[in-house]
Design an enzyme around this catalytic site. Structure first.
Site, PDB file in Angstrom:
ATOM      1  N   ASP A  37      65.247 -63.388 122.868  1.00  0.00           N
ATOM      2  CA  ASP A  37      65.275 -63.092 124.310  1.00  0.00           C
ATOM      3  C   ASP A  37      66.316 -63.994 124.979  1.00  0.00           C
ATOM      4  O   ASP A  37      66.596 -65.097 124.507  1.00  0.00           O
ATOM      5  CB  ASP A  37      63.902 -63.312 124.956  1.00  0.00           C
ATOM      6  CG  ASP A  37      63.714 -62.451 126.203  1.00  0.00           C
ATOM      7  OD1 ASP A  37      62.925 -61.481 126.150  1.00  0.00           O
ATOM      8  OD2 ASP A  37      64.363 -62.747 127.238  1.00  0.00           O
ATOM      9  N   ILE A  38      66.819 -63.559 126.112  1.00  0.00           N
ATOM     10  CA  ILE A  38      67.843 -64.324 126.847  1.00  0.00           C
ATOM     11  C   ILE A  38      67.238 -65.558 127.527  1.00  0.00           C
ATOM     12  O   ILE A  38      67.890 -66.580 127.668  1.00  0.00           O
ATOM     13  CB  ILE A  38      68.572 -63.430 127.882  1.00  0.00           C
ATOM     14  CG1 ILE A  38      69.755 -64.136 128.510  1.00  0.00           C
ATOM     15  CG2 ILE A  38      67.628 -62.906 128.933  1.00  0.00           C
ATOM     16  CD1 ILE A  38      70.657 -63.249 129.366  1.00  0.00           C
ATOM     17  N   ASP A  75      71.573 -63.994 124.118  1.00  0.00           N
ATOM     18  CA  ASP A  75      71.902 -62.915 125.046  1.00  0.00           C
ATOM     19  C   ASP A  75      72.467 -61.757 124.214  1.00  0.00           C
ATOM     20  O   ASP A  75      73.482 -61.940 123.529  1.00  0.00           O
ATOM     21  CB  ASP A  75      72.956 -63.462 126.031  1.00  0.00           C
ATOM     22  CG  ASP A  75      73.378 -62.452 127.084  1.00  0.00           C
ATOM     23  OD1 ASP A  75      73.137 -61.245 126.895  1.00  0.00           O
ATOM     24  OD2 ASP A  75      73.973 -62.894 128.089  1.00  0.00           O
ATOM     25  N   VAL A  76      71.828 -60.592 124.280  1.00  0.00           N
ATOM     26  CA  VAL A  76      72.286 -59.481 123.425  1.00  0.00           C
ATOM     27  C   VAL A  76      73.704 -59.016 123.771  1.00  0.00           C
ATOM     28  O   VAL A  76      74.327 -58.308 122.985  1.00  0.00           O
ATOM     29  CB  VAL A  76      71.312 -58.269 123.439  1.00  0.00           C
ATOM     30  CG1 VAL A  76      69.979 -58.627 122.819  1.00  0.00           C
ATOM     31  CG2 VAL A  76      71.161 -57.680 124.835  1.00  0.00           C
ATOM     32  N   TYR A 173      72.220 -47.260 134.541  1.00  0.00           N
ATOM     33  CA  TYR A 173      71.008 -47.224 133.693  1.00  0.00           C
ATOM     34  C   TYR A 173      70.937 -45.888 132.956  1.00  0.00           C
ATOM     35  O   TYR A 173      70.709 -45.839 131.746  1.00  0.00           O
ATOM     36  CB  TYR A 173      69.763 -47.435 134.559  1.00  0.00           C
ATOM     37  CG  TYR A 173      68.495 -47.628 133.742  1.00  0.00           C
ATOM     38  CD1 TYR A 173      68.208 -48.856 133.143  1.00  0.00           C
ATOM     39  CD2 TYR A 173      67.584 -46.591 133.561  1.00  0.00           C
ATOM     40  CE1 TYR A 173      67.055 -49.040 132.379  1.00  0.00           C
ATOM     41  CE2 TYR A 173      66.434 -46.755 132.803  1.00  0.00           C
ATOM     42  CZ  TYR A 173      66.168 -47.993 132.224  1.00  0.00           C
ATOM     43  OH  TYR A 173      65.025 -48.171 131.465  1.00  0.00           O
ATOM     44  N   LYS A 177      71.145 -45.413 128.899  1.00  0.00           N
ATOM     45  CA  LYS A 177      70.017 -44.863 128.130  1.00  0.00           C
ATOM     46  C   LYS A 177      70.390 -43.539 127.450  1.00  0.00           C
ATOM     47  O   LYS A 177      69.814 -43.198 126.424  1.00  0.00           O
ATOM     48  CB  LYS A 177      68.784 -44.703 129.036  1.00  0.00           C
ATOM     49  CG  LYS A 177      68.177 -46.054 129.455  1.00  0.00           C
ATOM     50  CD  LYS A 177      67.736 -46.885 128.255  1.00  0.00           C
ATOM     51  CE  LYS A 177      67.089 -48.198 128.646  1.00  0.00           C
ATOM     52  NZ  LYS A 177      66.710 -49.027 127.478  1.00  0.00           N
ATOM     53  N   THR A 208      55.552 -52.904 133.726  1.00  0.00           N
ATOM     54  CA  THR A 208      56.130 -54.212 133.397  1.00  0.00           C
ATOM     55  C   THR A 208      56.945 -54.691 134.595  1.00  0.00           C
ATOM     56  O   THR A 208      57.171 -53.945 135.549  1.00  0.00           O
ATOM     57  CB  THR A 208      57.090 -54.117 132.188  1.00  0.00           C
ATOM     58  OG1 THR A 208      58.231 -53.337 132.590  1.00  0.00           O
ATOM     59  CG2 THR A 208      56.442 -53.495 130.966  1.00  0.00           C
TER      60      THR A 208
HETATM   61  N1  LIG Z   1      59.392 -50.474 132.438  1.00  0.00           N
HETATM   62  C1  LIG Z   1      59.771 -49.211 132.432  1.00  0.00           C
HETATM   63  O1  LIG Z   1      59.390 -48.419 133.308  1.00  0.00           O
HETATM   64  C2  LIG Z   1      60.631 -48.681 131.314  1.00  0.00           C
HETATM   65  C3  LIG Z   1      60.666 -47.294 131.094  1.00  0.00           C
HETATM   66  C4  LIG Z   1      61.450 -46.791 130.059  1.00  0.00           C
HETATM   67  C5  LIG Z   1      62.182 -47.652 129.263  1.00  0.00           C
HETATM   68  N2  LIG Z   1      62.130 -49.003 129.516  1.00  0.00           N
HETATM   69  C6  LIG Z   1      62.906 -49.882 128.620  1.00  0.00           C
HETATM   70  O2  LIG Z   1      61.996 -50.694 127.913  1.00  0.00           O
HETATM   71  C7  LIG Z   1      62.648 -51.890 127.489  1.00  0.00           C
HETATM   72  C8  LIG Z   1      61.771 -53.101 127.792  1.00  0.00           C
HETATM   73  O3  LIG Z   1      61.668 -53.281 129.200  1.00  0.00           O
HETATM   74  P1  LIG Z   1      60.323 -53.778 129.911  1.00  0.00           P
HETATM   75  O4  LIG Z   1      59.754 -52.618 130.621  1.00  0.00           O
HETATM   76  O5  LIG Z   1      59.472 -54.501 128.944  1.00  0.00           O
HETATM   77  O6  LIG Z   1      60.930 -54.775 131.014  1.00  0.00           O
HETATM   78  P2  LIG Z   1      60.915 -56.376 131.123  1.00  0.00           P
HETATM   79  O7  LIG Z   1      61.907 -56.707 132.175  1.00  0.00           O
HETATM   80  O8  LIG Z   1      59.533 -56.879 131.265  1.00  0.00           O
HETATM   81  O9  LIG Z   1      61.426 -56.856 129.682  1.00  0.00           O
HETATM   82  C9  LIG Z   1      62.791 -56.867 129.321  1.00  0.00           C
HETATM   83  C10 LIG Z   1      63.017 -58.079 128.421  1.00  0.00           C
HETATM   84  O10 LIG Z   1      64.397 -58.063 127.989  1.00  0.00           O
HETATM   85  C11 LIG Z   1      64.910 -59.384 128.142  1.00  0.00           C
HETATM   86  N3  LIG Z   1      66.371 -59.301 128.341  1.00  0.00           N
HETATM   87  C12 LIG Z   1      67.026 -58.787 129.409  1.00  0.00           C
HETATM   88  N4  LIG Z   1      68.345 -58.936 129.243  1.00  0.00           N
HETATM   89  C13 LIG Z   1      68.528 -59.530 128.049  1.00  0.00           C
HETATM   90  C14 LIG Z   1      69.694 -59.934 127.332  1.00  0.00           C
HETATM   91  N5  LIG Z   1      70.931 -59.774 127.838  1.00  0.00           N
HETATM   92  N6  LIG Z   1      69.520 -60.490 126.111  1.00  0.00           N
HETATM   93  C15 LIG Z   1      68.280 -60.682 125.604  1.00  0.00           C
HETATM   94  N7  LIG Z   1      67.150 -60.337 126.249  1.00  0.00           N
HETATM   95  C16 LIG Z   1      67.278 -59.763 127.459  1.00  0.00           C
HETATM   96  C17 LIG Z   1      64.190 -59.940 129.349  1.00  0.00           C
HETATM   97  O11 LIG Z   1      64.256 -61.354 129.438  1.00  0.00           O
HETATM   98  C18 LIG Z   1      62.775 -59.398 129.135  1.00  0.00           C
HETATM   99  O12 LIG Z   1      62.011 -60.254 128.317  1.00  0.00           O
HETATM  100  C19 LIG Z   1      64.003 -51.879 128.208  1.00  0.00           C
HETATM  101  O13 LIG Z   1      65.000 -51.415 127.305  1.00  0.00           O
HETATM  102  C20 LIG Z   1      63.807 -50.864 129.310  1.00  0.00           C
HETATM  103  O14 LIG Z   1      65.027 -50.279 129.738  1.00  0.00           O
HETATM  104  C21 LIG Z   1      61.383 -49.522 130.508  1.00  0.00           C
END
Ligand SMILES: NC(=O)c1ccc[n+]([C@@H]2O[C@H](COP(=O)([O-])OP(=O)(O)OC[C@H]3O[C@@H](n4cnc5c(N)ncnc54)[C@H](O)[C@@H]3O)[C@@H](O)[C@H]2O)c1
Length: 271
Positions: A37-38, A75-76, A173, A177, A208
């Site tokens: 994670d970042i 950081d990815v 976004y 995606k 989340t």
């Molecule tokens: N929450 C939603 O409604 C939803 C719906 C569909 C898809 N998603 C996808 O699900 C995945 C997880 O998101 P989530 O809902 O758990 O949100 P979240 O914000 O709780 O988690 C995202 C995580 O990614 C980490 N992160 C962000 N940028 C980063 C980077 N550059 N390098 C490393 N880590 C990084 C953050 O620190 C966090 O821990 C994402 O790809 C998001 O696009 C989310």
């Protein structure tokens, strides 16, 4: 015997949210887990990203299942940092079998940055970050010759432009995606003959921080051009609903499933 016993899974963005749930679920199924994670904020994202304390909490949840957990801050967007983190973690746990490319951002709402910066960062995290994750991890899966599975996290926005905000952030976004589905298909074609299955999971809204932060909440309350209500009657599902799909896709029960989009969306896709 647990379905994933003896396997090692790697999850990006696993310090909290869906990534943490995936880490916990795969550990309960028997896998040791690497979490990247970042653990820092981005100026282009109007909510805080995960902290080091949250990363440690995820590790604690994995260890509570009796499994090993190696955490790395990276950081990815930074390919060299991802390679170093993956190489070090795999050296510690001995192998790599499963990858969940989950890290992502959604910059709905005001930020003190230009639209160009928002667009660039969103693509860099959500699309280039997934490519960096493939490039860093595939050589390790190939090393042992037993095959493996990679899951990328798409979204209902992998197939639809319906978002609650009309903005550069929303376009970025949606583009990112859609883009990860192209990556998934391309790697599936290349890697399936080598025993590595590659699939995408596409959730609808999930409960989340990505949606529960103040900036997103204000937009949700105002109501946008498209509503988020799913045909099954709710706007959001739980992280565990997504983890269950991932647990299936990475298991041997899905041994002939590769190159697919797997919606977990309470029917959003048929709206
Ligand atoms: N929450 C939603 O409604 C939803 C719906 C569909 C898809 N998603 C996808 O699900 C995945 C997880 O998101 P989530 O809902 O758990 O949100 P979240 O914000 O709780 O988690 C995202 C995580 O990614 C980490 N992160 C962000 N940028 C980063 C980077 N550059 N390098 C490393 N880590 C990084 C953050 O620190 C966090 O821990 C994402 O790809 C998001 O696009 C989310």
């Amino acid at each position: 015997m647990s379905t994933l016993e003896g396997k090692v899974a790697l999850i990006t963005g696993g310090a909290r949210g869906q990534g943490r749930s995936h880490a916990r679920t795969l550990a309960q199924a028997g896998a040791d887990v690497i979490v990247i994670d970042i653990c820092a904020d981005l100026a282009t994202v109007p909510y805080r990203l995960a902290s080091e304390a949250e990363l440690a909490e995820t590790a604690g949840e994995v260890q509570a299942s009796g499994r090993k957990c190696v955490t790395k801050i990276a950081d990815v967007r930074d390919s060299a940092a991802v390679v170093t983190a993956v190489d070090e973690a795999v050296a510690e746990l001995g192998r790599l079998d499963i990858v969940v490319a989950n890290a992502g951002v959604l910059s709905w709402g005001p930020v003190d940055c230009t639209p160009q910066q928002v667009f660039d960062d969103t693509i860099a995290v959500n699309l280039i970050g997934v490519w960096n994750t493939f490039e860093a991890t595939v050589p390790h899966i190939l090393e042992h010759g037993d095959g493996g599975c990679i899951v990328v996290i798409g979204s209902t926005n992998s197939n639809s432009a319906k978002t609650l905000e009309v903005s550069t952030a929303a376009r970025a976004y949606v583009a990112s995606k859609h883009g990860v589905i192209g990556l998934m298909r391309s790697y599936a074609l290349q890697l399936s003959p080598l025993g590595i299955r590659v699939n995408a999971v596409e959730p609808c809204g999930v409960d989340t921080m990505m949606l529960t932060n103040d900036a997103a909440q204000r937009i949700i309350e105002q109501g946008g051009p498209y509503d988020m209500l799913n045909p099954m009657g709710m706007e959001r599902i739980e992280p565990e609903d997504v983890s269950a799909a991932i647990e299936f896709l990475v298991s041997d029960r899905a041994r002939y499933i590769t190159g697919i989009e797997f919606p977990v969306d309470a029917g959003f896709g048929v709206k």
